[in-house]
Motif scaffolding. Structure first.
Motif, short mmCIF file in Angstrom:
data_model
loop_
_atom_site.label_atom_id
_atom_site.label_comp_id
_atom_site.label_asym_id
_atom_site.label_seq_id
_atom_site.Cartn_x
_atom_site.Cartn_y
_atom_site.Cartn_z
N MET A 187 25.70 86.27 17.69
CA MET A 187 24.23 86.15 16.55
C MET A 187 23.35 86.14 18.24
O MET A 187 23.60 86.19 19.44
CB MET A 187 23.89 84.54 16.68
N ASP A 188 21.93 86.79 17.15
CA ASP A 188 21.02 86.67 18.70
C ASP A 188 20.36 85.94 19.06
O ASP A 188 20.00 86.15 20.77
CB ASP A 188 19.71 88.36 17.43
N LYS A 189 20.53 85.06 18.68
CA LYS A 189 19.68 83.98 18.85
C LYS A 189 20.44 82.34 18.20
O LYS A 189 20.69 82.27 16.52
CB LYS A 189 18.45 83.17 17.90
N GLY A 190 20.11 81.65 18.80
CA GLY A 190 20.74 80.63 18.39
C GLY A 190 21.19 79.12 19.60
O GLY A 190 20.76 78.90 20.70
N TYR A 191 22.37 78.34 19.10
CA TYR A 191 22.76 77.13 19.70
C TYR A 191 24.34 77.36 20.09
O TYR A 191 24.88 78.38 19.15
CB TYR A 191 22.91 75.52 19.46
N ILE A 192 24.33 76.58 21.19
CA ILE A 192 26.28 77.02 21.72
C ILE A 192 26.68 75.72 21.73
O ILE A 192 25.46 74.76 22.30
CB ILE A 192 27.45 77.68 22.79
N LEU A 193 27.87 74.94 21.43
CA LEU A 193 28.28 73.45 21.17
C LEU A 193 29.25 73.80 22.10
O LEU A 193 30.36 73.62 21.75
CB LEU A 193 28.31 72.64 20.35
N GLN A 194 29.53 73.28 23.91
CA GLN A 194 30.82 73.01 24.47
C GLN A 194 31.00 71.82 24.45
O GLN A 194 30.22 71.17 24.99
CB GLN A 194 30.58 74.24 25.36
N VAL A 195 32.59 71.23 24.15
CA VAL A 195 33.28 70.18 24.49
C VAL A 195 34.36 69.73 25.78
O VAL A 195 34.89 70.65 25.82
CB VAL A 195 33.95 69.51 23.17
N GLN A 202 23.83 74.23 24.58
CA GLN A 202 22.78 75.75 25.32
C GLN A 202 22.33 75.97 23.99
O GLN A 202 22.29 75.93 22.97
CB GLN A 202 23.86 75.97 26.03
N THR A 203 20.57 76.48 24.58
CA THR A 203 20.22 77.52 23.20
C THR A 203 19.59 78.93 24.00
O THR A 203 19.20 79.21 25.64
CB THR A 203 19.08 76.67 22.11
N ASN A 204 19.02 79.88 23.38
CA ASN A 204 18.18 81.12 23.30
C ASN A 204 17.39 80.94 23.37
O ASN A 204 16.26 82.21 23.39
CB ASN A 204 18.88 81.74 23.77
N LEU A 205 16.75 80.03 22.11
CA LEU A 205 15.51 79.82 21.43
C LEU A 205 14.43 79.97 22.30
O LEU A 205 14.29 78.75 23.64
CB LEU A 205 15.54 79.30 20.38
N PRO A 206 13.50 80.16 22.52
CA PRO A 206 11.93 80.49 23.28
C PRO A 206 11.55 79.15 23.73
O PRO A 206 11.56 78.34 24.42
CB PRO A 206 10.79 81.19 23.00
N GLU A 207 11.24 77.46 22.19
CA GLU A 207 10.94 77.12 22.37
C GLU A 207 12.54 75.81 23.42
O GLU A 207 12.08 74.21 23.52
CB GLU A 207 10.44 75.98 21.27
N PRO A 263 18.24 63.00 19.05
CA PRO A 263 17.01 63.25 19.51
C PRO A 263 16.73 64.11 20.81
O PRO A 263 16.60 63.14 21.60
CB PRO A 263 15.33 63.21 18.54
N LEU A 264 16.43 65.38 20.72
CA LEU A 264 16.90 65.92 21.93
C LEU A 264 15.73 65.95 22.49
O LEU A 264 15.32 65.56 23.85
CB LEU A 264 17.71 67.06 21.65
N HIS A 265 14.05 66.79 22.02
CA HIS A 265 12.80 67.49 22.47
C HIS A 265 13.20 67.53 23.69
O HIS A 265 12.18 67.21 25.26
CB HIS A 265 12.40 65.51 22.80
N LEU A 266 13.76 68.91 24.44
CA LEU A 266 13.49 68.93 25.44
C LEU A 266 12.99 70.68 25.39
O LEU A 266 13.90 71.31 24.33
CB LEU A 266 15.09 68.93 26.17
N SER A 267 12.36 70.67 26.20
CA SER A 267 11.65 72.24 25.56
C SER A 267 12.74 73.00 26.97
O SER A 267 12.75 73.90 27.33
CB SER A 267 10.11 72.09 26.90
N ASP A 268 13.94 72.42 27.82
CA ASP A 268 14.98 73.48 28.68
C ASP A 268 15.61 74.03 27.28
O ASP A 268 15.74 72.99 26.14
CB ASP A 268 15.73 72.11 29.12
#
Length: 847
Positions: free
Chosen positions: A270-278, A290-295, A315-320
């Motif tokens: 995917m060009d944009k999105g999230y990943i979740l690793q355990v 982790q995400t590559n979204l600008p926000e 809720p994460l509420h993170l700009s990171d």
């Protein structure tokens, strides 16, 4: 991840990167007006859904894993709450069926469970061909979860009377050609979390199989579209492996085996999105998001649940663009967990399973024999002991129930299906792990966690359909909760295939004194029950309706006097078509089956030879009066009143009776019966009639309306009985005005000569299964006796195991020396599954 949701879908053999987006966003997307959600919405949805749905799981413990045709499968069914695994009382009925490789049902039965368990004894037909079969067990309500949630167990059956046993010829089929070309290799790729994302680390699981779905151990390489080498990968003996890389934008990737062929395409990132690793460690589990979204991760929420029981909503509420959530294992119960990351609109973006292994000591039953050296024909005691740790949970102080078998140990212990691995792991996967028990309890911790993690990434499993969970606070099941047996059907307009008729249906079953009536719904459907019956019983159904447009309120006033010109269509039982899980054909299995076939043939030969022995006795002359066969048959049919009615009319004994035109003509000839117009009266004398009090009419043992009885053709009646006064009391208050019983002739051409009265239907209800009691063998006292060669030495489906107390179970060895296996498994009242095993050797007789 849980098995109980009806709105679930499978992710099996996913090979396209857009698949998860399609399933989660295309058909399961949640588009709500609010851009954000208050904390707790996901937990509340799961808890509400639990309240409405009542999840269930079934496990079936059988005495062994392989049988000979004609043998009996001894078993014990356990029904538990699908989330807590405590014995459940939601359903009381479990359906068990044996199917062959073509999904044809060979045998089936219904179990009535008491406190979540029931024994069974399923006799195998003697003509069954050798092969792989599947046992299936489930509740009716459980089918709302989807077919993959139902219990299934593969067993092997050999037929020692076949000239050839092709099923045993597994050696050739087990050979794998190491030079297979790409045309004979199936590679499947599973990105962690559902998708790879450009610029983010991607862990990709891979599965390698041959054309017969057997695992392949091989080496391979990953290349990009320009043939530039990226990384290596390798699959193990289970055919599984993994590799990691960072995908680039606009670049496609492929895998090659031995640098040959065009390669196998990897899912597009995917060009944009999230990943979740355990990541699992000895004492904790960490979630890397982790995400590559600008926000960044702003307004994203991570939810973790355990079989649908909410555990984390954060809720994460993170700009990171990256965060790690640590979870201590001491806070986790054993089993499968699901972690899901939602975006601001509550759309599930990535999802990942992880597994927490149980403490083997907490689930283990210790087994000991009363003798160190065991001989044939020797009485033995089995000592069971489980040191349950005390806790604040009151349930841990309650007794547990287990079942126990003693069988020849031809197959390895890994072939035994373990209640722990089924409830904690395999019941939450679309494709069960066949060697799960060895993985869970034989590997070291690090190897176990790694291998199970690969299974979780590569096995088909069901993600929650969060759209339905969040938007539908209530649930209307397609399959009803069964707390007994039911009789269901539809009232139809006469002569139509499926045109419903609103009306009333009357039900009668005299032996069990069941009388009921139901108004149909608008579609003509009716349902009677639940009934707890253990024998197959015949029920009479009679339909009535009022002419004109009838609503349910008016239908409630319908009586036997209303219009009977309807058809009744019964609802037939439909068996679920579960995917057949084939037994992996290994050299060990081939050897075990060959041994079992030899033993079963010895049993068969022994039984045949012993049965052929004859014993001559002195001749004794016995004289007796011959019993007329027809009279005996009539007595048997009227056994409720011992074949002795107040009066009996046999039509064949008088030509005048046989030539009568109407049933009324016959009734007029019965002493004590008066016919006035269409009214019928019974009394002890000719002048004591009371107007308006018709007797009860019974046709072949089942009450029917007077109109149905009087409309019978005289030619179809064999005899009629009349019960009056005290003789009629067996029918209770309904027999207060006397009873007229009509018995029809039982001819081979029944369908041609018997005209069923309108609105009348006879149906049979198959009762609950009564398990046979396993025969206990004691040591013979004589030297001349039938050789004792058993394939199951002992079976007990119901053993109560008190807390911290020893239990003794006794049995006797057979005449057959060799290796044997004791298996004990069951469930604690607090939901902890129990398992124990012990292998021992029986030496030759020392007598």
């Amino acid at each position: 991840m849980t098995r109980f949701l009806p709105f679930q879908f499978s992710l099996i053999k996913a090979t396209h990167s857009f698949l998860f987006r399609l399933l989660c966003c295309g058909i399961g997307c949640l588009l709500l007006t609010n851009s954000t959600f208050s904390q707790g919405i996901y937990k509340a949805a799961l808890q509400n859904y639990r309240t409405n749905f009542l999840p269930e799981k079934v496990f079936l413990h059988t005495d062994k894993e392989m049988y000979a045709a004609g043998e009996t499968i001894w078993g014990a069914a356990y029904l538990v709450d699908g989330q807590t695994h405590k014995p459940t009382a939601f359903s009381t009925t479990v359906h068990v069926s044996l199917v062959n490789a073509n999904q044809e049902v060979i045998s089936s039965l219904q179990l009535f469970l008491i406190e979540g368990s029931a024994p069974l004894s399923l006799e195998l037909p003697t003509e069954l061909p050798s092969g792989s079969y599947q046992l299936q067990a489930y509740t009716n309500y459980q089918q709302n979860s989807g077919l993959a949630t139902l219990f299934r167990k593969s067993i092997s059956i050999v037929n020692d009377k076949e000239e050839a046993l092709p099923y045993l010829a597994l050696v050739k089929n087990n050979q794998i050609n190491s030079t297979l070309s790409n045309n004979y290799i199936d590679l499947q790729f599973f990105p962690e979390g559902g998708d790879c994302v450009v610029g983010l680390p991607c862990k990709m699981a891979v599965v390698a199989q041959d054309p017969k779905n057997r695992p392949l151990a091989l080496d391979g390489k990953i290349f990009d579209e320009t043939e530039e080498f990226i990384t290596f990968f390798k699959t193990n003996e289970q055919g599984m492996g993994e590799f990691s890389f960072i995908p680039k934008i606009g670049v496609s990737y492929k895998a090659k085996i031995n640098d040959r062929g065009t390669g196998f395409s990897l899912p597009l990132p995917m060009d944009k999105g999230y990943i979740l690793q355990v990541h699992q460690r000895e004492k904790d589990v960490s979630l890397l998001i982790q995400t590559n979204l600008p926000e960044g991760l702003q307004q994203a929420t991570v939810v973790v649940h355990h079989r649908g029981l909410p555990f984390i909503e954060e809720p994460l509420h993170l700009s990171d663009s990256k965060t790690v959530i640590p979870i201590k294992k001491e806070d986790l119960l054993p089993g499968v967990y699901v972690a899901t990351v939602f975006n601001a609109k509550a759309i599930p973006m990535v999802e990942r399973l992880f597994f927490v292994a149980p403490d083997s000591a907490a689930t283990k039953i210790d087994i000991a024999l009363s003798a160190e050296e065991v001989n044939t024909k020797q009485p033995l005691d089995i000592q069971l002991l489980s040191e349950f740790p005390l806790s604040l949970d009151n349930d841990s102080l309650l007794a547990s129930q287990v079942s126990l078998s003693v069988v020849p140990s031809f197959a390895s212990l890994s072939a035994v299906q373990d209640i722990r691995t089924w409830l904690l792991l395999n019941s939450d996967l679309d494709v069960p792990i066949q060697d799960a028990k060895e993985i869970l309890f034989s590997f070291n911790t690090q190897a176990r966690d790694y291998l199970i993690d690969q299974f979780l990434m590569t096995r088909g499993w069901r993600r929650f359909r969060w759209k339905e969970i969040l938007n539908k606070p209530s649930f209307v099941p397609n399959y009803d909760l069964e707390q007994g047996l039911s009789i269901k059907g539809k009232l139809l307009k006469k002569g139509t295939d499926n045109t419903p008729q609103v009306g009333k249906v009357f039900l009668s079953q005299m032996i069990h004194e069941i009388h009921d009536e139901k108004v149909t719904d608008a579609a003509g459907n009716f349902s009677f029950g639940p009934y707890v019956l253990y024998d197959t019983s015949t029920f009479i159904l009679q339909g009535r309706f009022k002419k004109g447009k009838t609503k349910n309120k008016a239908a409630a006033k319908i009586t036997f006097e209303d219009n009977p010109t309807v058809d009744i269509k019964m609802q037939e039982k439909v068996f679920p078509q579960l995917p057949i899980q084939p037994i992996i054909k290994t050299l060990t299995l081939a050897f075990s089956l060959t041994q079992y076939e030899t033993l079963s043939e010895e049993v068969y030969t022994n039984d045949r030879n012993f049965s052929s022995l004859t014993v001559d006795f002195d001749v004794v002359d016995i004289t007796a009066k011959r019993i007329d066969q027809k009279k005996q048959q009539r007595k048997d049919r009227s056994y409720l009143y011992n074949g002795t009615p107040s009066f009996r009319m046999v039509l064949d004994e008088d030509p005048i009776l046989r030539n009568a035109i109407r049933v009324l003509d016959l009734l007029e000839r019965i002493p004590g019966v008066a016919v006035v117009g269409n009214n019928i009266f019974l009394s002890g004398g000719p002048t004591s009639f009371v107007a308006g009090t018709d007797p009860l009419f019974v046709l072949d043992g089942t009450p029917v309306s007077k109109e149905s009885a009087l409309s019978l053709p005289v030619r179809d009646i064999e005899f009629m009985d009349v019960l009056k006064g005290a003789d009629a009391t067996i029918y209770g208050t309904r027999g207060g005005n006397g009873v007229i019983l009509i018995y029809t002739a039982r001819r081979m051409d029944w369908e041609e000569v018997f005209s069923t009265p309108p609105g009348l239907h006879t149906t049979q209800l198959i009762g609950y299964h009564r398990a046979k009691e396993f025969a206990t063998i004691t040591t013979p006292t004589s030297a001349t006796y039938k050789p004792d060669v058993r394939t199951t030495l002992h079976w007990n489906p119901t053993i109560l195991l008190p807390n911290k107390k020893q239990v003794i179970e006794s049995f006797t060895t057979s005449d057959k020396a060799g290796n044997y296996l004791i298996v004990v498994q069951g469930i604690r009242k607090n939901g902890v599954p129990l398992f124990g095993s012990l292998e021992f050797e029986v030496e030759g007789s020392n007598h």
